[in-house]
Write a protein that holds these residues in place. Structure first.
Motif: not given
Length: 820
Positions: A574, A591, A594-595, A597-599, A601, A603, A621, A625
């Motif tokens: 993280h 970008q 964020r990619t 972090a998402q890939h 999992k 933070r 956020q 959302r």
């Protein structure tokens, strides 16, 4: 009668033999007992080495001497400590055993080959040494001892090195030879005999199995396995220090645990005891009064998952190809080949398409298994009906075990969530219809990580945060102090927060087990503790220490470190930071963060990049959302400029206000970093990007605090001295604003997709007019909040609130969803 079995660790030296004798004699006061012993610790490994190196005469000669010396050392120590111990008699017996060993080794050396039945005789001599030593001790203590010879009754199949007992025949022979056993029965473990009279062994660590067979034959009330731990743990205590001893296991649970790697029990032990309903106790030789673990016939109650076990050093074999599908008998041929090669299959998994059968074997058997399959399927492999046999090595099986798992919903989901939390890929899965166990195959290097997370989520419900802090300046030091103060309170909430690394300009200081935060300054100055601050160095430390929730905390303004965040995220960290450089670099890098972090999992948390401790980012956020959309934004985003412009209202000059702000730590060490407006511009860009605007820093229109004709060059001291030159300029601006009923504020604006930071004169009705003394405020006009804006207000400067904001982000790395 009770059967007591003592392992090699319980017989490691003379003191241990005396401890064992005390347990035996105490038990003998309560009723008839028989004792089964392993070889003294290390002896069997030594004998196996000799059998494996039969071609080396030097190894044989040295090995014989070492075998005799290890036995003699114990004998001499017992002679000194125990009155009446007949050391000469025991030495004579050991000498006879050494003579036998010499003959076996010499014969095998001449053949340049060691047949399995001779191998069995070699590696079983250690147990006979233990019997001779323990008999000498008990005799010296005036106890009657009757030796039980396993060759007379413990009949097995013909597998010389991994034999299985014939219980029916063994019971009959035991009744014939030992129906009226007197005194304390004493038997070497590990040893049996085949139908044709050849000596066999029951597999490595097979003395437990010997004790179980003896208990059945003697119709014992209980079988006690005495070892160096206080029972069966719910996980391997070497990997999980917080693992706890289980009070009770059913036979079925114990069999699953022993089969899948629990070191306390031999896999074959429980079967005979379960078949004849004989209770089994696991006890600690060093703590004889400890309760231990009882293994019995009743089904376990309570927690659905009783324990986690792991079995290492496995190889998965894949048999696959178009010739598998729809062909009757393919599975039977696969496992017949394993049976003919005398290879045990640990776990089986088959694809529903019938295209592939996968199964695990012990890695020592992998090459033989592959060769056997290639011979069995030679035609299919030649004609392309099967693909080449594949081996995947260095694997482990992790198993959840418990009677309570039957028809319990959510256990498998929780297991796989835990594995995902530990970043472990599942290679294969197996669950039997009893639902008593779920097993997964994973890479062996990740086994400890997997067990650690599973144990946390199923048993301890502790969550960990493993911190690596970069930057121990004003904010970093305050953060360390806050963590130190809160560790006790966090522990009460089952949160283990440890700082494993702290970096300054000299490098990263690392400490296994965590750094003592009461002495961290001295620790990081020690050159021996420091390594280079690189992703690779910290990743290796995390892997070696099996840390499962590593967090990089960047409390610097270093651009190079910010540009490495993607690497840290990809390696499972993280990232928590107040450093604005990463989020205000190119839109492409924004970008990419964020990619990544998402890939992975992981933070990426940066609440303190805007508004210090104010919940700005999280609030925005949540609004976006929920479908909100930004129409306009206005904000005082700099605590230092809030303080300075507030002092201008009170009649103070800008040079005085800046000097006080610097002295109080509100500004950067060089106040020009604040007065340039770039810091506010970066914050405004972050907010704009949160709203979905693909802007670059160059798109922000910036009006600096310093007039364009002011010379801001020179050292910080020179700059501060020259600042008086613009006092009159700002006095006039303040006077002009006051004449209009307004005050000056340094404001960031977002409107119609454009961003600007500038000095504005605002009246008393403006939501930002009262913002001063280091406060930040943000006025958000959105789809949901208009015409009255949503306003966030609070202190936006100072080490304490910034560190508290970072601390809050740290706590958000906890995987709360894993605990239920």
């Amino acid at each position: 009668m009770r059967v007591l079995k003592f392992g090699g660790s319980s017989l490691a030296n003379a003191n241990r033999f005396l401890e064992v004798a005390k347990i035996i004699t105490d038990k003998a006061q309560q009723g008839a007992i028989a004792v089964v012993v392993s070889a003294p610790q290390g002896i069997t490994n030594h004998l196996v080495y000799l059998a494996d190196n039969i071609a080396s005469k030097t190894a044989i000669d040295q090995g014989l001497g070492q075998f005799q010396q290890a036995s003699t050392d114990i004998i001499n120590a017992l002679s000194n400590q125990l009155s009446g111990f007949d050391g000469d008699k025991v030495k004579a017996h050991v000498s006879d055993l050494v003579g036998q060993l010499d003959r076996y080794l010499e014969g095998a050396h001449l053949l340049a080959y060691c047949p399995e039945h001779i191998n069995a005789r070699i590696i079983s001599l250690g147990e006979r040494v233990s019997v001779s030593l323990l008999e000498g001790v008990l005799t010296a203590q005036q106890y009657q001892v009757s030796t039980i010879a396993p060759e007379k009754f413990l009949f097995t199949n013909n597998a010389s090195l991994n034999a299985v007992a014939d219980l029916a025949k063994s019971k009959a022979q035991y009744a014939e030879h030992y129906s009226e056993l007197s005194g304390i029965g004493l038997m070497p473990g590990f040893i049996g005999t085949s139908a044709d009279g050849q000596l066999t062994t029951l597999g490595r660590n097979g003395s437990d199995y010997s004790a179980a067979v003896l208990a059945v034959c003697a119709k014992a009330d209980a079988c006690e396995i005495w070892t160096d731990v206080s029972g069966v743990y719910n996980a391997d205590p070497r990997a999980i220090p917080s693992a706890t001893v289980l009070d009770y296991l059913s036979y079925q649970e114990a069999m699953e645990l022993s089969y899948f790697g629990a070191k306390v029990l031999h896999p074959k032990t429980i079967g005979p005891l379960a078949q004849h309903h004989i209770k089994c106790y696991i006890k600690n030789t060093a703590k004889p009064d400890a309760k231990g673990t009882l293994i019995g016939n009743e089904r376990s109650k309570g927690d659905s998952v009783k324990a986690i076990s792991n079995l290492d050093d496995l190889t998965m074999i894949n048999v696959s190809g178009p010739g598998m599908k729809g062909m009757v008998g393919m599975a039977s041929r696969v496992f017949a080949a394993m049976s003919q090669a005398n290879i045990s299959t640990v776990m089986i998994s088959q694809s529903s398409s019938e295209y592939c059968i996968s199964f695990c074997v012990h890695s020592a058997d992998a090459k033989r298994a592959k060769k056997s399959l290639q011979q069995a399927f030679e035609l299919e492999l030649f004609n392309g009906l099967l693909e080449p046999i594949q081996l995947q090595q260095k694997l482990s099986i992790i198993s959840l075990i418990g009677d309570g798992m039957q028809q319990q919903q959510g256990v498998a989901a929780k297991l796989f969530s835990s594995l995902a939390q530990a970043r472990v890929n599942v290679i294969a899965i197996a669950q039997d219809s009893s639902e008593r166990s779920i097993s997964v195959v994973i890479e062996e290097r990740k086994a400890t990580d997997a067990i650690k997370v599973c144990h946390q989520n199923f048993f301890s419900h502790h969550q960990s945060i493993d911190v690596f802090l970069v930057g121990c300046g004003v904010v970093g030091s305050e953060l360390i102090d806050q963590i130190a103060r809160q560790q006790g309170a966090l522990a009460e909430q089952n949160i283990d927060l440890s700082v494993y690394g702290i970096a300054n300009s000299k490098g990263m200081a690392l400490q296994s087990g965590g750094i003592d935060l009461n002495n961290w300054q001295a620790f990081i100055e020690a050159p021996s503790q420091r390594v280079a601050l690189t992703v690779e160095e910290i990743k290796n430390f995390v892997r070696e220490n099996h840390l499962i929730n590593p967090v990089l905390v960047d409390c610097t303004s270093n651009e190079a470190l910010a540009m490495s965040y993607v690497e840290y995220l990809e390696q499972g960290f993280h990232v928590v930071t107040p450093n604005k450089k990463a989020n205000t670099d190119s839109w492409q890098y924004y970008q990419a963060l964020r990619t990544a972090a998402q890939h992975t999992k992981r933070r990426f948390l940066y609440e303190t990049t805007v508004g210090a401790g104010l919940p700005v980012i999280d609030t925005l956020q949540s609004l976006f959302r929920a479908g909100d959309k930004l129409h306009q934004f206005q904000g005082v985003l700099s605590g230092s400029l809030s303080y300075i412009f507030g002092k201008l209202d009170e009649g103070m000059s800008i040079s005085q206000a800046t000097a006080i702000a610097k002295e109080n730590g509100f500004t950067e060490p060089d106040p020009r970093d604040d007065l340039s407006g770039m810091d506010v511009a970066r914050k405004l860009l972050i907010l704009a990007r949160e709203a979905g605007m693909a802007l670059e820093l160059s798109d922000i229109e910036i009006e600096p605090v310093l007039p364009s004709d002011f010379n801001a060059q020179g050292s910080v001291t020179e700059f501060m001295n020259n600042l008086v030159q613009i006092d009159e300029y700002y006095a006039n601006k303040v006077s002009q604003a006051k004449s209009e009923g307004k005050v000056l504020r340094y404001i960031g604006n977002i409107i119609d997709g454009k961003c600007k930071v500038s000095i504005e004169a605002v009246d008393g009705t403006h939501p930002l007019s009262a913002i001063k003394d280091g406060e930040n405020a943000l006025a958000i006009h959105s789809r949901y909040y208009q015409p009255i804006p949503f306003v966030l207000r609070g202190y936006g400067a100072g080490a304490a609130v910034t560190a508290a904001g970072v601390f809050g982000d740290l706590l958000r790395t906890l995987a709360w969803e894993q605990v239920s």
